[in-house]
Scaffold this active site. Structure first.
Site, PDB file in Angstrom:
ATOM      1  N   GLN A   1       0.853  -1.181   0.000  1.00 12.91           N
ATOM      2  CA  GLN A   1       0.000   0.000   0.000  1.00 12.91           C
ATOM      3  C   GLN A   1       0.896   1.241   0.000  1.00 12.91           C
ATOM      4  O   GLN A   1       1.733   1.396   0.893  1.00 12.91           O
ATOM      5  CB  GLN A   1      -0.895   0.007   1.238  1.00 12.91           C
ATOM      6  CG  GLN A   1      -1.938   1.112   1.196  1.00 12.91           C
ATOM      7  CD  GLN A   1      -2.733   1.227   2.477  1.00 12.91           C
ATOM      8  OE1 GLN A   1      -2.157   1.388   3.553  1.00 12.91           O
ATOM      9  NE2 GLN A   1      -4.048   1.156   2.384  1.00 12.91           N
TER      10      GLN A   1
ATOM     11  N   TYR B   1      -5.900  10.583   4.718  1.00 12.16           N
ATOM     12  CA  TYR B   1      -4.532  10.891   4.300  1.00 12.16           C
ATOM     13  C   TYR B   1      -4.592  11.725   3.012  1.00 12.16           C
ATOM     14  O   TYR B   1      -5.678  12.053   2.528  1.00 12.16           O
ATOM     15  CB  TYR B   1      -3.730   9.596   4.157  1.00 12.16           C
ATOM     16  CG  TYR B   1      -3.575   8.885   5.494  1.00 12.16           C
ATOM     17  CD1 TYR B   1      -2.900   9.485   6.558  1.00 12.16           C
ATOM     18  CD2 TYR B   1      -4.148   7.632   5.722  1.00 12.16           C
ATOM     19  CE1 TYR B   1      -2.778   8.867   7.796  1.00 12.16           C
ATOM     20  CE2 TYR B   1      -4.031   6.996   6.957  1.00 12.16           C
ATOM     21  CZ  TYR B   1      -3.346   7.622   7.986  1.00 12.16           C
ATOM     22  OH  TYR B   1      -3.235   7.005   9.210  1.00 12.16           O
TER      23      TYR B   1
END
Ligand SMILES: Cc1cc2nc3c(=O)[nH]c(=O)nc-3n(C[C@H](O)[C@H](O)[C@H](O)COP(=O)(O)O)c2cc1C
Length: 366
Positions: free
Chosen positions: A102, A185
């Protein structure tokens, strides 16, 4: 009895999976200068022996200031790449489970304490604190030092950093990339009107707010091995009035599909401390279902899926194509073995552990 869907092979892009159990990314906050170490070998090693169909390496920062904490793994330097290569060599020697990574930039949620230290912001100027960057100079929570708004050069640098990390991931032989577009994020900060108040072409309309995350997707897709899939994790809702919504998510998924995205992992939340999440078993499955109804891409459901029959029901009702586990598989890394035993299915296990199986089950094979 027909074979449970949980243990039916499937595919994400060209990547073939033995079953539909995905291990979700789980930050370990244990890297040093972004570099993996023995902990990651232990952690990923045990998960790679679990019999799951797919393993996702934790949120990995594309720049040092894109780390959520000083313990985040990074993939922004040769040292990070060789540390990860060492860990992967160890894991791959003993497991053929597909492994992906990721990629993330933590945006305004960078420069924080590790979760077990409390997770508060470490302001710039303090030891282990640094300046954070985001679409707009809005702090995540009151009292925090706000981030610096990214200018054009800043945006280009982050796009390039994602592409460079994707090239490193290619060289490392990783089987897929998941881009983190969720959990408040950086990329989610661009998507959500709660954190994006820009007045240029990267803010305002939905199309403008999607622009930077889509540019990042394209840069990663371009840089990563063309025969291996790139996927996206989304927060399908901010759980707040005026925030990012399921309808917005569906528009984003369409735009991602048009650019070659291979699967969507449906999570939620993370944009604001004011969110109220109705947490309970499978609490994000209705979001996965809404996305699944609107796309032909494989959809991965996640969030408090702990029970074998529940996992199977999510697949058999067509709410999702795969299920992902985080806490349940951390607590019980043999979850896939136990699920297989529950359904009377054979599952691959390391030869060193074959003698562990109880006589009444005999469901492990090499
Ligand atoms: C220890 C831990 C670390 C996590 N780190 C990440 C991460 O690096 N990236 C991410 O997208 N989600 C992360 N999450 C969220 C999980 O991937 C997952 O979406 C969430 O925990 C809900 O699934 P669960 O109920 O099966 O745990 C983390 C969760 C845990 C428990």
């Amino acid at each position: 009895m027909s074979r449970p869907l949980l243990f039916t092979p499937t595919q994400i892009g060209n990547l073939k999976l033995d079953n539909r159990i995905v291990i979700a990314p789980m930050a370990q906050y244990s890297a040093e200068d972004g570099q993996m170490n023995e902990w990651h070998l232990i952690h990923l090693g045990q998960l790679a022996s679990s019999g799951a169909g797919l393993l996702t390496i934790e949120a990995t920062a594309v720049t040092p200031d894109g780390r959520n904490t000083r313990g985040d793994v990074g993939l922004y330097s040769d040292d990070c790449e060789s540390a990860m290569a060492r860990v992967l060599r160890g894991v791959r020697r003993w497991s053929d489970m597909p492994i992906g990574i990721q990629l993330n930039h933590a945006g305004r949620k960078a420069s924080r304490q590790k979760s077990w230290e409390g997770g508060a912001q470490v302001p710039p100027g303090q030891p282990d604190g640094w300046t954070t960057y985001a679409p707009s100079p809005l702090a995540f929570t009151s009292g925090e030092t706000p981030p610096t708004a990214l200018d054009r050069d800043g945006l280009a640098a982050i796009r390039n950093a994602f592409a460079s990390a994707a090239r490193r991931a290619s060289r490392l032989g990783l089987d897929f990339i998941q881009i983190l577009g969720a959990h408040g994020y950086l990329l989610h900060e661009f998507l959500s009107p709660l954190s994006n108040q820009r007045t240029d072409e990267y803010g305002g309309s939905l199309e403008n707010r999607m622009r930077f995350p889509l540019e990042v997707f394209e840069a990663v897709r371009d840089a990563f091995a063309h025969d291996r899939p790139v996927t996206m994790r989304v927060s399908a809702t901010d759980w707040l009035e005026g925030g990012w919504s399921v309808e917005d998510t569906i528009a984003f998924v369409d735009a991602l599909q048009a650019r070659g995205c291979a699967a969507i992992n449906v999570s939620s939340g993370g944009s604001s401390p004011a969110q109220r999440i109705p947490i309970g078993p499978g609490y994000q499955v209705p979001l996965a279902r809404a996305v699944k109804h609107a796309t032909t891409l494989p959809v991965i459901a996640v969030g408090l899926i702990t029970d074998f029959e529940h996992a199977e029901a999510i697949l058999s009702t067509g709410d999702a194509d795969l299920i992902a586990l985080a806490r349940a598989v951390l607590y019980d890394p043999r979850w896939p073995w136990h699920a297989a035993a529950h359904f009377g299915i054979q599952i691959k296990a390391p030869k060193q552990y074959l003698r562990s199986q109880p006589n009444r089950l005999r469901n492990l094979f090499v």
